[in-house]
Design an enzyme around this catalytic site. Sequence first.
Site, PDB file in Angstrom:
ATOM      1  N   PHE A 107       0.830  -1.216   0.000  1.00 22.14           N
ATOM      2  CA  PHE A 107       0.000   0.000   0.000  1.00 22.14           C
ATOM      3  C   PHE A 107       0.859   1.259   0.000  1.00 22.14           C
ATOM      4  O   PHE A 107       0.371   2.338  -0.322  1.00 22.14           O
ATOM      5  CB  PHE A 107      -0.963  -0.008   1.185  1.00 22.14           C
ATOM      6  N   LYS A 108       2.129   1.136   0.328  1.00 18.65           N
ATOM      7  CA  LYS A 108       2.977   2.328   0.410  1.00 18.65           C
ATOM      8  C   LYS A 108       3.149   3.003  -0.959  1.00 18.65           C
ATOM      9  O   LYS A 108       3.445   4.187  -1.028  1.00 18.65           O
ATOM     10  CB  LYS A 108       4.316   1.971   1.032  1.00 18.65           C
TER      11      LYS A 108
END
Length: 460
Positions: A107-108
Amino acid sequence: MRYVSTRGGMKEASFSEAVMTGLAPDGGLIVPGRVPDVSGKLETWSSLSYRDLALEILKEFTDLREPALKALIDKSYSVFAAPEVTPVRKVGCMHVLELFHGPTLSFKDIALQFLGNLFELVLTSSGGRINILGATSGDTGSAAIYGVRGKRNLSIFMMHPKGRISETQERQMTTVLDDNVMNIALEGTFDDCQKVAKTLFRDLGFKRRFALSAVNSINWVRIVCQVVYYFYAAFRVMERSGRERVRFSVPTGNFGDIFAGFMAGRMGLPIERLVLATNENDILARFFNTGRYERGSVKSTISPAMDIQVASNFERYLYYREGEDAGRVRDMMTEFEQSGVLETADGAVENFITAGTAGTGEALDVIRDIYRSENYVVDPHTAVGIAVGRTQASADIPLICLATAHPAKFAESVSKATNGYTPRHPSLDRLADLPGRCAVLPASVSAVREFIKGNAGGDA
Ligand SMILES: *Cc1c(COP(=O)(O)O)cnc(C)c1O
């Protein structure tokens, strides 16, 4: 929008200043001067595409002109493999928000793709140049490198502990051969990497000369970009289920991801509750159950991105919990820095965030269960969120579990849990044949300092 520090000691800053500053000069974190109330816009927003929704939400927080902002969003999210960017899947009786369709499969990427493009834009218009220095034990390093590779006016120096991160994560970083990307394998531990970074950031002469900058999870932009998918997922699930409120379960380490959900709630998104899920590193779960925040020692688990004791974004939450009283936050954080303990006056607890812990065994069980019953595969971080989310399920309120990494990134644990199913992803498979580049340095400040001097771009 103007920005202030959670400790009250910073002159009001513009959005661009907030982005380039990272940590506020008084040691606090940067927060918006006021949280926009968007409750009157939800109906219009609910039918927007991910990118159009991102535009509306970022407009609330930035001072960029709309065409520039739109170009940044298009550039950042066109590289995602899913057209919806963050699709929401129905899996059994829950909803899984897939946040892993970016270039490095965690998700980064959602925030770091945007941040890399934003840095480039700001530096191009100011004529400046920066060198990003970071230490990584896994997901952040590769997402940051993919966010800035090939960009003008910035270079990145990313340290990892040699031989102590997974081979997949190492290959994801060292196979990036752009001139502005410098991988450093330090002969030491992750702690050594962090110490070197901290020492160099504290050397103000060196920091200024090489315009050292960080991309860690305290950067405000990372939070705003993450707010978007809470809105997007809530809209999808509300229309699917006919319900008017949703609940999210969030696997948590540094409190960045869940803080974005907290912000979405304060902006007016009808979130009934956030479930905070930790692995054995449970400082946050303990806080939300007892009101006492106490530093412990870090344990290694199969969800390494959550192996964190002191959560760097927690102070932002504290600021709102204490009614935006910066003086009080300053006192509490000073106390915490001295004693390693922080206690809130009213003891525990609030109802909006409820917390729980799932250990390694429970995470492996969840991976196996869901694979068998739904033929769906989750990674160990996501499994922690699901394990805790399930124990707090409600018949009336849809549960959305955040899937923070693609299972192929953690194939070994998945294979163990499922008794032999090994998830794969083409972007990881192809790494095996690519050439790599990485400097190996002793774990010493002077070695890294000399390396930066020799390799920093520009004419510093
Ligand atoms: C970074 C990360 C987390 C933790 O997110 P925070 O914002 O630090 O709470 C969870 N899962 C994965 C896969 C991560 O990379």
